[in-house]
Design an enzyme around this catalytic site. Sequence first.
Site, short mmCIF file in Angstrom:
data_model
loop_
_atom_site.label_atom_id
_atom_site.label_comp_id
_atom_site.label_asym_id
_atom_site.label_seq_id
_atom_site.Cartn_x
_atom_site.Cartn_y
_atom_site.Cartn_z
CD GLN A 256 -2.65 -1.30 -0.12
OE1 GLN A 256 -3.41 -0.42 -0.51
NE2 GLN A 256 -2.41 -2.40 -0.81
CG HIS A 259 -1.58 2.25 -3.86
ND1 HIS A 259 -1.94 2.06 -5.17
CD2 HIS A 259 -2.04 1.18 -3.19
CE1 HIS A 259 -2.59 0.92 -5.28
NE2 HIS A 259 -2.66 0.35 -4.09
CD GLU A 323 -8.12 1.47 0.75
OE1 GLU A 323 -8.51 1.41 -0.44
OE2 GLU A 323 -7.03 2.01 1.06
CG HIS A 324 -6.87 -2.57 2.34
ND1 HIS A 324 -6.18 -1.46 1.87
CD2 HIS A 324 -7.68 -2.96 1.32
CE1 HIS A 324 -6.57 -1.18 0.64
NE2 HIS A 324 -7.48 -2.07 0.28
CG ASP A 357 -5.35 -3.98 -3.94
OD1 ASP A 357 -6.38 -3.51 -3.42
OD2 ASP A 357 -4.20 -3.54 -3.68
CG HIS A 416 -49.42 16.59 3.58
ND1 HIS A 416 -48.99 17.75 3.01
CD2 HIS A 416 -48.46 15.65 3.34
CE1 HIS A 416 -47.80 17.55 2.46
NE2 HIS A 416 -47.45 16.27 2.65
#
Length: 429
Positions: A256, A259, A323-324, A357, A416
């Site tokens: 990661q 990235h 995230e992970h 992934d 209404h």
Amino acid sequence: MRRFDYSNPAFNVAFDAFLDERRGSPADVDAAAAEIIEGVRRGGLPAALDYARRFDRAELTEETVRVTPEEIEIGVRDCAPEVREAIAFAARRIRAYHERQRPADARFVDDAGVELGWRWTPLEAVGIYVPGGRAAYPSTVLMNAVPAQVAGVDRIAMTTPPGRIEPAVLAAAYEAGVSEIWRLGGAHGVAALAYGAGPIRPVDKIVGPGNAYVTAAKRRLYGVVGIDALAGPSEIVVVADADNDPDWIAADLLSQAEHDPAAQSILITDSPGFAAAVEAAMARQLATLATGATAQESWDIHGAVIIAPLDASPGLVNRIAPEHVEFAVPDPDRLADQVRHAGAIFLGRYTPEAVGDYVAGSNHVLPTSRAARFSSGLSLYDFLKRTSIVRCDAQAFAELGPHTVALARAEGLPAHAHAAAVRLNIPRR
């Protein structure tokens, strides 16, 4: 890289400050995105092409902004056979996973005799943003387009920055049934999908990750179109005991970190000696990694090692809401079952995040920046809408009507109330 000792009395304050460092986005990015969006809204395709000229140095016309079927065919042909095979393999697994998420329509009659229910229908048009720049992302195409295809979306339009589109990206688009591809990136590409621009017809929802300008544009366009999420830099937490191979865990953390310099990798372990071995393994791997400069910056600025009892790891993971998260321990379920806030959980020593992934089948578009506290990853449901269904006959309405009148009058909404009262011959007030 920061080191934290869970037993230190100052741990909580220092760790919370560390997590808060990555929040927020620069105001100048948001302002630039707002200006670009308004330019495309008013100026249409000529404005979008002008932004492509200014930001991407791309000379495009209405005739060349779309990728032709012939170019897609060439991309598929030029894609390496082993990559084409991997794309097809991944697509099958992603398709099968998301097929299992398909919800059922329902109709029932309750005790009052009212027929109620819901039905699910696919979106008509979806736009997929596929980043360029740092790498080619065929996996992004698959993870966004295949669920849309499974849901039954009529039109899937993809946009990606101009320049050479990698054959693997075109092969993935072909595999996912995407034939509408536009050479527009950044905030102007997102705005073109939202408002329409010349031959680019507007879509109902935009999905897919991008840089800070893309994220800022999606934030501002929410309401004009639906969006999937506001993607931030990637994140991974690895919970590991000393029985792991430090090279394996180092590789997972770097998967990661490579990235983006803003990505975050965190190791939680109960062994200081193992932590040192992982750090040494990372140094060795960084020295030979092609993306080593990016990964090194990420690890230096945003990486962390936490020395803590493994039983404390679920609580720490919930605070991070990553995230992970990987649980590389003998009984991963015991710890993972206590995690409420994570985009995806990977169980056991032989389940690196990298399989998620690409080929596990689960979706890799996941909440970042602690958004896992309140949101989920991309799924079939992102491409479906649920519509409620109600039917009353005279007898059922006779039971519901008086309560409708009472509540409408309590809210000060006489029209209404009258819509129900007129059917019951109740005098208007």
